[in-house]
Design an enzyme around this catalytic site. Structure first.
Site, short mmCIF file in Angstrom:
data_model
loop_
_atom_site.label_atom_id
_atom_site.label_comp_id
_atom_site.label_asym_id
_atom_site.label_seq_id
_atom_site.Cartn_x
_atom_site.Cartn_y
_atom_site.Cartn_z
N GLY A 94 26.66 34.39 29.39
CA GLY A 94 26.81 34.06 27.97
C GLY A 94 28.07 33.26 27.74
O GLY A 94 28.08 32.30 26.95
N SER A 167 33.83 37.96 18.12
CA SER A 167 33.32 37.39 19.37
C SER A 167 34.24 36.28 19.87
O SER A 167 34.38 35.23 19.23
CB SER A 167 31.92 36.82 19.18
OG SER A 167 31.58 35.99 20.28
N GLN A 169 33.62 34.55 22.45
CA GLN A 169 32.78 33.42 22.90
C GLN A 169 32.52 32.46 21.76
O GLN A 169 32.61 31.24 21.93
CB GLN A 169 31.46 33.94 23.47
CG GLN A 169 31.64 34.69 24.78
CD GLN A 169 30.32 35.22 25.32
OE1 GLN A 169 29.26 35.02 24.75
NE2 GLN A 169 30.40 35.90 26.46
N ASP A 317 33.50 45.14 27.13
CA ASP A 317 32.75 45.13 28.40
C ASP A 317 32.97 46.41 29.20
O ASP A 317 32.27 46.65 30.19
CB ASP A 317 33.19 43.93 29.25
CG ASP A 317 32.73 42.61 28.64
OD1 ASP A 317 31.77 42.62 27.84
OD2 ASP A 317 33.32 41.57 28.98
#
Ligand code: S3P
Length: 434
Positions: A94, A167, A169, A317
């Site tokens: 991702g 996020s 990302q 994570d």
């Protein structure tokens, strides 16, 4: 398909180094490729995820020489990439797909980004929306999932964007597009997330503001990156597995060397300490823009806690392996505010609840987390749903299991932690992979 059989028990001792940080490895290759000059990267994660990023940039014209964890990148400058001859395959990553999409939205050539089965199910609307607002021409499939098709846009405009979810990302994707946009972009996050993009941009000589009191960072398009040397520390997300192993294994005493301890990543240390863990940070030092330390963990009995929601994005994570710690802790552990776990490499709330229940643990999934009553872990066969961190978490569970645990489909461990099984056995576990 590879299967791991983990026999119960084992004594966790020794000094180990886990592989390089995955988030930093992706970013180092991306930034070095669009920088001017030759960058030397050491400590690179030679795992499938970051190797796919490396191949993507090699196929767009960066000259990249990789020898295990050493990588030399001859950058082509901000506008020096060229069209790849085929689709860019990002595998399971991702991070690879979302970050590269920001950068490719600003190029003068079209690209198509593909991924494996898991990545092909992950939501990309979260990046398609802000990139489209900037003027990018980017689309996913009808469900907003990969493959992503990106066509050249006339210009990208700066954006002022409030992220709907915490996020890194998405934040990083927008920041990468913003490097090419006209004007000053501002990105605001609802909770603090990892800031490796911001730190590494500075290392490559690209100015970016510190977050203000609202968590807004700002960057002006039109600058350039200059090559540099980056020494990537060991990944705290990988270190979390031996750390929890030591926390739950009576008599354990391990030291993990040179681990990245950026405060946007150390939620796992805070959570385990709240549960009663004995964790010491030794020899704290700075490695370029990132703080590192050696982490010593000795066994101490754990108790259940309500995990503070502010720690969730800082340990996102590491929550699967935290659920293993909670399974042997005395009392109840509650995780809330972790709905993002549902859109990771698998739905990690469902995957962990299913496996824990198979092993006889009282684990109740909720829409945004889990309630786990600590007790005994039994044996049995668990599915990983092709998710590396689910696989590793259940291997660690065997340390306190009453019978062997068979973990199906452990092959995806290679995406983030090459050498995981060898390290487990070297530290005193009893794992066999076939
Ligand atoms: C990452 C951000 C996190 C994390 C992922 C790596 C990154 O994802 O789960 O493993 O390198 O920016 P989200 O941004 O989706 O939370």
């Amino acid at each position: 398909m590879s299967v791991a059989i983990a026999k119960p028990g084992g004594s966790i001792r020794g000094t180990f180094t886990v592989p390089g940080d995955k988030s930093m490895s992706h970013r180092s290759v991306m930034f070095a490729s669009i920088a001017e000059g030759t960058s030397h990267i050491t400590g690179f994660l030679a795992g499938e995820d970051s190797l796919n990023t490396l191949s993507a940039f090699a196929s767009m014209g960066a000259t990249i020489k990789q020898d295990n964890t050493d990588v030399v990148v001859e950058g082509v400058g901000m506008y020096g990439l060229h069209a790849p001859t085929s689709d860019l395959y990002m595998g399971n990553a991702g991070t690879g797909m979302r970050l590269i999409a920001g950068l490719l939205s600003a190029q003068s050539f079209a690209t198509k980004l593909t991924g494996d089965e898991s990545l092909s199910r992950r939501p990309m609307g979260r990046i398609i929306k802000p990139l489209s607002l900037m003027g990018a021409d980017i689309a996913g499939d009808s469900a907003g999932c990969p493959p992503l098709s990106i066509s050249p846009a006339a210009t990208l405009n700066a954006i002022d964007y409030e992220l709907p979810m915490a996020s890194a990302q998405v934040k990083s994707c927008i920041l990468l597009a913003a490097l090419y946009a006209k004007g000053v972009s501002r990105v605001t996050e609802p909770a603090v997330t990892r800031d490796h993009t911001e730190r590494m941009l500075k290392t490559f000589g690209y100015p970016i503001s510190l977050p203000d009191s609202n968590g807004t960072v700002q960057v002006t398009g039109g600058g350039k990156l200059s090559a540099c040397d980056i020494d990537i520390p060991a990944d705290i997300s990988s270190a979390a597995f031996p750390m929890v192993a030591a926390c739950i294994s009576p008599g354990a005493d391990i030291t993990l060397t040179n681990v990245g301890v950026n405060p946007t990543r150390t939620g796992i240390i805070d959570i385990l300490r709240l549960m009663g863990a004995d964790i010491e940070l030794l020899n704290p030092r700075q490695s370029g823009a990132e703080p590192v330390a050696d982490i010593r963990v000795r066994y101490a009995p754990l108790h259940g806690v309500d995990i503070p929601e502010a720690l969730v994005p800082l340990a996102i994570d590491e929550l699967p392996v935290t659920f293993i710690a909670a399974s042997v802790a005395e009392g109840v552990t509650r995780v809330t505010g972790a709905e993002e776990l549902r859109v990771k490499e698998s739905d990690r709330i469902a995957s962990m609840a299913a496996g824990l229940q198979t092993l006889g643990v009282d684990a109740q999934p909720t829409p945004d987390g889990m309630v786990i009553k600590g007790g005994a872990i039994g044996g049995g066969t668990v599915d990983t749903f092709f998710d590396h961190r689910i696989a590793m978490a259940f291997c660690i569970a065997s340390l306190r299991a009453t019978a062997p645990i068979m973990v199906n489909d452990v092959q995806h461990v290679e995406t983030s932690f090459p050498g995981f099984f060898e390290l487990c056995n070297a530290q005193g576990m009893n794992l066999r992979v076939s």
